[in-house]
Design a protein around this motif. Structure first.
Motif, PDB file in Angstrom:
ATOM      1  N   PHE A  57     -14.792  50.802  -6.559  1.00 36.92           N
ATOM      2  CA  PHE A  57     -13.757  51.812  -6.670  1.00 36.92           C
ATOM      3  C   PHE A  57     -14.298  53.097  -7.278  1.00 36.92           C
ATOM      4  O   PHE A  57     -14.087  54.172  -6.769  1.00 36.92           O
ATOM      5  N   SER A  69      -9.908  47.097 -11.155  1.00 35.02           N
ATOM      6  CA  SER A  69      -9.955  48.555 -11.332  1.00 35.02           C
ATOM      7  C   SER A  69      -9.060  48.942 -12.499  1.00 35.02           C
ATOM      8  O   SER A  69      -8.099  48.244 -12.819  1.00 35.02           O
ATOM      9  N   GLY A  90      -7.140  46.116  -7.591  1.00 38.40           N
ATOM     10  CA  GLY A  90      -6.420  46.074  -8.869  1.00 38.40           C
ATOM     11  C   GLY A  90      -4.905  45.999  -8.669  1.00 38.40           C
ATOM     12  O   GLY A  90      -4.222  45.194  -9.301  1.00 38.40           O
ATOM     13  N   ASP A 140      -7.598  48.515   3.665  1.00 35.65           N
ATOM     14  CA  ASP A 140      -8.535  49.533   3.177  1.00 35.65           C
ATOM     15  C   ASP A 140      -9.683  49.694   4.169  1.00 35.65           C
ATOM     16  O   ASP A 140     -10.039  48.758   4.885  1.00 35.65           O
ATOM     17  N   ASP A 179      -2.165  54.005  -2.910  1.00 38.45           N
ATOM     18  CA  ASP A 179      -2.997  54.644  -3.937  1.00 38.45           C
ATOM     19  C   ASP A 179      -4.162  55.334  -3.229  1.00 38.45           C
ATOM     20  O   ASP A 179      -5.208  55.569  -3.806  1.00 38.45           O
TER      21      ASP A 179
HETATM   22  C1  LIG Z   1      -8.124  54.851  -5.564  1.00 41.09           C
HETATM   23  S1  LIG Z   1      -8.685  53.667  -4.396  1.00 41.09           S
HETATM   24  C2  LIG Z   1      -7.455  52.408  -4.505  1.00 41.09           C
HETATM   25  C3  LIG Z   1      -7.529  51.590  -5.751  1.00 41.09           C
HETATM   26  C4  LIG Z   1      -6.598  50.395  -5.719  1.00 41.09           C
HETATM   27  N1  LIG Z   1      -5.198  50.791  -5.823  1.00 41.09           N
HETATM   28  C5  LIG Z   1      -6.886  49.429  -6.828  1.00 41.09           C
HETATM   29  O1  LIG Z   1      -6.062  49.276  -7.726  1.00 41.09           O
HETATM   30  O2  LIG Z   1      -7.942  48.791  -6.807  1.00 41.09           O
HETATM   31  C6  LIG Z   1      -8.291  54.460  -2.896  1.00 41.09           C
HETATM   32  C7  LIG Z   1      -8.673  53.709  -1.649  1.00 41.09           C
HETATM   33  O3  LIG Z   1      -8.078  54.333  -0.524  1.00 41.09           O
HETATM   34  C8  LIG Z   1      -8.877  53.991   0.588  1.00 41.09           C
HETATM   35  N2  LIG Z   1      -8.552  54.815   1.752  1.00 41.09           N
HETATM   36  C9  LIG Z   1      -8.679  56.149   1.882  1.00 41.09           C
HETATM   37  N3  LIG Z   1      -8.314  56.534   3.117  1.00 41.09           N
HETATM   38  C10 LIG Z   1      -7.934  55.421   3.793  1.00 41.09           C
HETATM   39  C11 LIG Z   1      -7.472  55.161   5.105  1.00 41.09           C
HETATM   40  N4  LIG Z   1      -7.310  56.155   5.990  1.00 41.09           N
HETATM   41  N5  LIG Z   1      -7.194  53.887   5.473  1.00 41.09           N
HETATM   42  C12 LIG Z   1      -7.375  52.876   4.579  1.00 41.09           C
HETATM   43  N6  LIG Z   1      -7.812  53.057   3.306  1.00 41.09           N
HETATM   44  C13 LIG Z   1      -8.091  54.316   2.913  1.00 41.09           C
HETATM   45  C14 LIG Z   1     -10.290  54.199   0.074  1.00 41.09           C
HETATM   46  O4  LIG Z   1     -11.226  53.497   0.848  1.00 41.09           O
HETATM   47  C15 LIG Z   1     -10.176  53.667  -1.366  1.00 41.09           C
HETATM   48  O5  LIG Z   1     -10.650  52.368  -1.489  1.00 41.09           O
END
Ligand SMILES: C[S@@+](CC[C@H](N)C(=O)[O-])C[C@H]1O[C@@H](n2cnc3c(N)ncnc32)[C@H](O)[C@@H]1O
Length: 233
Positions: free
Chosen positions: A13, A55, A86, A107, A148
């Motif tokens: 992350f 995370s 997370g 994701d 997120d």
């Molecule tokens: C801040 S992290 C999420 C953290 C998660 N909520 C946790 O608690 O572990 C944001 C995620 O959004 C994903 N992401 C961004 N654009 C995306 C898309 N178009 N489709 C799927 N996932 C996406 C990224 O790969 C990244 O892993």
């Protein structure tokens, strides 16, 4: 060996962002130095490690849930941008307490398996992925859609803002497609201009819409969350 360092290196992350940033070497060294120092001094990072959360973001959802009591046993939920998991951990614990709920996490990156959670690897904008979600829920609507998602940052603020707002808009479209009456939507957003149109859309379709900035979201970050409750269908 320093345990903290090992764990931080493993954390997808937090580590995935820096590799794609196009900034000059000196600046990168400076910013990565700041990042390491922030991680080592961040109580949420150490608390996440102690409690086995993947995370520090997990605390953002915990705090939002504490305030708004969103997650209930037996619910069905879609988590957009779930890696490293997370939020999935928090939701799985809450919604599987008395009766079994159903969660799908999506994701671009791989997310390690979790009991009672369906994980899909792919882009939320890919219709094939959405079709798999529909199959998993057998065409039934869900109680909540959370996002997120964050785009990789470029360092150019207006670009980053637009990209994250676009992801938010995509997430809202999915929420409209999947939510049952009175369902909720929680999505990451950036504070600033283009949100007005997004807020309008949400205000027309939900009973209440508010911005939430949990304590675990760093004060200096432009990150915020929009929480919409009571989907009107
Ligand atoms: C801040 S992290 C999420 C953290 C998660 N909520 C946790 O608690 O572990 C944001 C995620 O959004 C994903 N992401 C961004 N654009 C995306 C898309 N178009 N489709 C799927 N996932 C996406 C990224 O790969 C990244 O892993």
């Amino acid at each position: 060996m320093n345990k903290k360092k090992v764990n931080l290196q493993k954390n997808k992350f937090v580590s995935s962002r820096s590799s794609k940033q196009k900034i000059n070497k000196n600046k990168r060294t400076e910013s990565s130095r700041k990042w390491i120092s922030r991680q080592l001094n961040d109580p949420y990072v150490s608390e996440a490690q102690k409690r086995g959360f993947r995370s520090r973001s997990a605390f953002k959802l915990l705090q939002i849930n504490e305030k708004f009591n969103l997650l209930k046993s037996g619910m069905s939920i879609i988590d957009l941008g779930c890696a490293p998991g997370g939020w999935l951990q928090v939701m799985s614990e809450e919604i599987n307490k008395n009766s079994k709920g159903k969660i799908v996490g999506i994701d671009l990156l791989e997310t390690d398996a979790l009991p009672d959670v369906k994980i899909l690897v792919g882009d939320i904008n890919d219709q094939e992925i959405i079709d798999q979600v529909k199959i998993f829920f057998k065409g039934q609507k869900v109680n909540g859609v959370v996002s997120d998602m964050a785009a990789d940052t470029t360092g150019h603020k207006p670009t980053d803002h637009i990209r994250t707002t676009m992801l938010l808009e995509n997430a809202i479209e999915i929420a409209f497609d999947f939510l049952k009456k009175d369902g909720f939507f929680l999505g990451k957003c950036f504070k600033g201009g283009t949100e007005a149109s997004v807020l309008n859309t949400l205000n027309n379709s939900f009973k209440t819409v508010k911005h939430v900035k949990p304590d675990a979201s760093r004060k200096e970050s432009v990150e915020s969350y929009v929480l919409a409750m009571g989907f009107k269908q």
